[in-house]
Design a protein around this motif. Structure first.
Motif, PDB file in Angstrom:
ATOM      1  N   HIS A  27       0.859  -1.183   0.000  1.00 36.30           N
ATOM      2  CA  HIS A  27       0.000   0.000   0.000  1.00 36.30           C
ATOM      3  C   HIS A  27       0.893   1.230   0.000  1.00 36.30           C
ATOM      4  CE1 HIS A  27      -3.603   2.294   0.735  1.00 36.30           C
ATOM      5  NE2 HIS A  27      -3.096   2.831   1.830  1.00 36.30           N
ATOM      6  N   ALA A  28       1.007   1.916  -1.077  1.00 34.33           N
ATOM      7  CA  ALA A  28       0.504   1.710  -2.422  1.00 34.33           C
ATOM      8  C   ALA A  28       1.357   0.641  -3.118  1.00 34.33           C
ATOM      9  CB  ALA A  28       0.598   3.023  -3.198  1.00 34.33           C
ATOM     10  N   LEU A  56       0.755  -5.573   5.833  1.00 34.34           N
ATOM     11  CA  LEU A  56       0.749  -4.482   4.868  1.00 34.34           C
ATOM     12  C   LEU A  56       2.162  -3.928   4.715  1.00 34.34           C
ATOM     13  CD1 LEU A  56      -1.879  -1.834   4.359  1.00 34.34           C
ATOM     14  CD2 LEU A  56       0.439  -1.047   4.740  1.00 34.34           C
ATOM     15  N   ASP A  57       2.667  -4.011   3.507  1.00 37.59           N
ATOM     16  CA  ASP A  57       3.971  -3.448   3.155  1.00 37.59           C
ATOM     17  C   ASP A  57       3.767  -1.956   2.940  1.00 37.59           C
ATOM     18  OD1 ASP A  57       6.185  -2.439   1.766  1.00 37.59           O
ATOM     19  OD2 ASP A  57       6.419  -4.225   0.529  1.00 37.59           O
ATOM     20  N   ILE A  77      -5.165   1.516   9.630  1.00 44.73           N
ATOM     21  CA  ILE A  77      -4.212   0.467   9.255  1.00 44.73           C
ATOM     22  C   ILE A  77      -3.804  -0.334  10.487  1.00 44.73           C
ATOM     23  CG2 ILE A  77      -1.883   0.044   8.356  1.00 44.73           C
ATOM     24  CD1 ILE A  77      -2.427   2.455   6.442  1.00 44.73           C
ATOM     25  N   ALA A  78      -3.569   0.348  11.599  1.00 39.45           N
ATOM     26  CA  ALA A  78      -3.203  -0.347  12.837  1.00 39.45           C
ATOM     27  C   ALA A  78      -4.341  -1.236  13.325  1.00 39.45           C
ATOM     28  CB  ALA A  78      -2.826   0.665  13.912  1.00 39.45           C
ATOM     29  N   GLU A  79      -5.564  -0.807  13.123  1.00 36.91           N
ATOM     30  CA  GLU A  79      -6.731  -1.573  13.557  1.00 36.91           C
ATOM     31  C   GLU A  79      -6.995  -2.775  12.658  1.00 36.91           C
ATOM     32  OE1 GLU A  79     -11.516  -0.970  13.177  1.00 36.91           O
ATOM     33  OE2 GLU A  79     -10.340   0.788  13.737  1.00 36.91           O
ATOM     34  N   VAL A 100       5.623  -2.173  12.644  1.00 30.03           N
ATOM     35  CA  VAL A 100       4.601  -1.994  13.668  1.00 30.03           C
ATOM     36  C   VAL A 100       3.795  -3.282  13.792  1.00 30.03           C
ATOM     37  CG1 VAL A 100       2.632  -0.604  14.438  1.00 30.03           C
ATOM     38  CG2 VAL A 100       4.460   0.455  13.081  1.00 30.03           C
ATOM     39  N   ILE A 101       3.781  -3.819  15.018  1.00 25.63           N
ATOM     40  CA  ILE A 101       3.002  -5.016  15.331  1.00 25.63           C
ATOM     41  C   ILE A 101       2.078  -4.622  16.478  1.00 25.63           C
ATOM     42  CG2 ILE A 101       3.094  -7.448  15.987  1.00 25.63           C
ATOM     43  CD1 ILE A 101       6.054  -7.421  15.021  1.00 25.63           C
TER      44      ILE A 101
END
Length: 148
Positions: A27-28, A56-57, A77-79, A100-101
């Motif tokens: 993304h993108a 998600l990259d 995105i985090a959710e 981010v995890i």
């Protein structure tokens, strides 16, 4: 039934192949595709229903989040993802990405895995945190390390 569900349902080679565990998206994308919140929610729902992780990259995340058609936020995105990263080099940073995890349980021993694969720097500073506010804090700490 969508293509993803059909692919999972028609796993004709089970148990003689690897069991799917992760859906990986950019993304993108390299072609400029930007996901909407509804599309990411749909992928997240499919992953949850099928016990798959959604990764998600975000190498081009800055471009994606600022695109005119984008309705996603960093909190969305985090959710909706299990793992994502915020790319720096494709946005002009000298080096680095923030991995981010959001789920601390999924991040268990992340630093160990990074260290075992030759990357002591990122793993050594990793501290699992939960929730969007903690993610903003982690991103802020990471971005402060970047040159102006």
């Amino acid at each position: 039934m969508g293509r993803t569900e059909a692919a999972l349902a028609n796993n004709a080679h089970y148990p003689h192949m690897a069991k799917p565990r992760l859906v990986y998206i950019s993304h993108a994308t390299e072609l400029g595709t930007v996901y909407t919140r509804a599309e990411l929610q749909g992928l997240s729902d499919i992953c949850t229903a099928n016990d798959l992780l959604l990764m998600l990259d975000g190498a081009r995340l800055g471009v994606a989040l600022t695109a005119a058609i984008s309705d996603l936020t960093l909190n969305d995105i985090a959710e909706l993802t299990d793992i994502f990263w915020i790319g720096g080099t494709k946005a002009g940073a000298l080096l680095g990405e923030a991995i981010v995890i959001p789920d601390g349980q999924l991040a268990h021993e992340f630093a160990f895995h990074i260290k075992q694969r030759g990357g002591g720097g990122a793993g050594a500073a990793y501290r699992p945190r939960r929730g969007p506010a903690a993610i903003r804090q982690q991103v802020t700490v990471t971005c402060r390390a970047l040159p102006d």
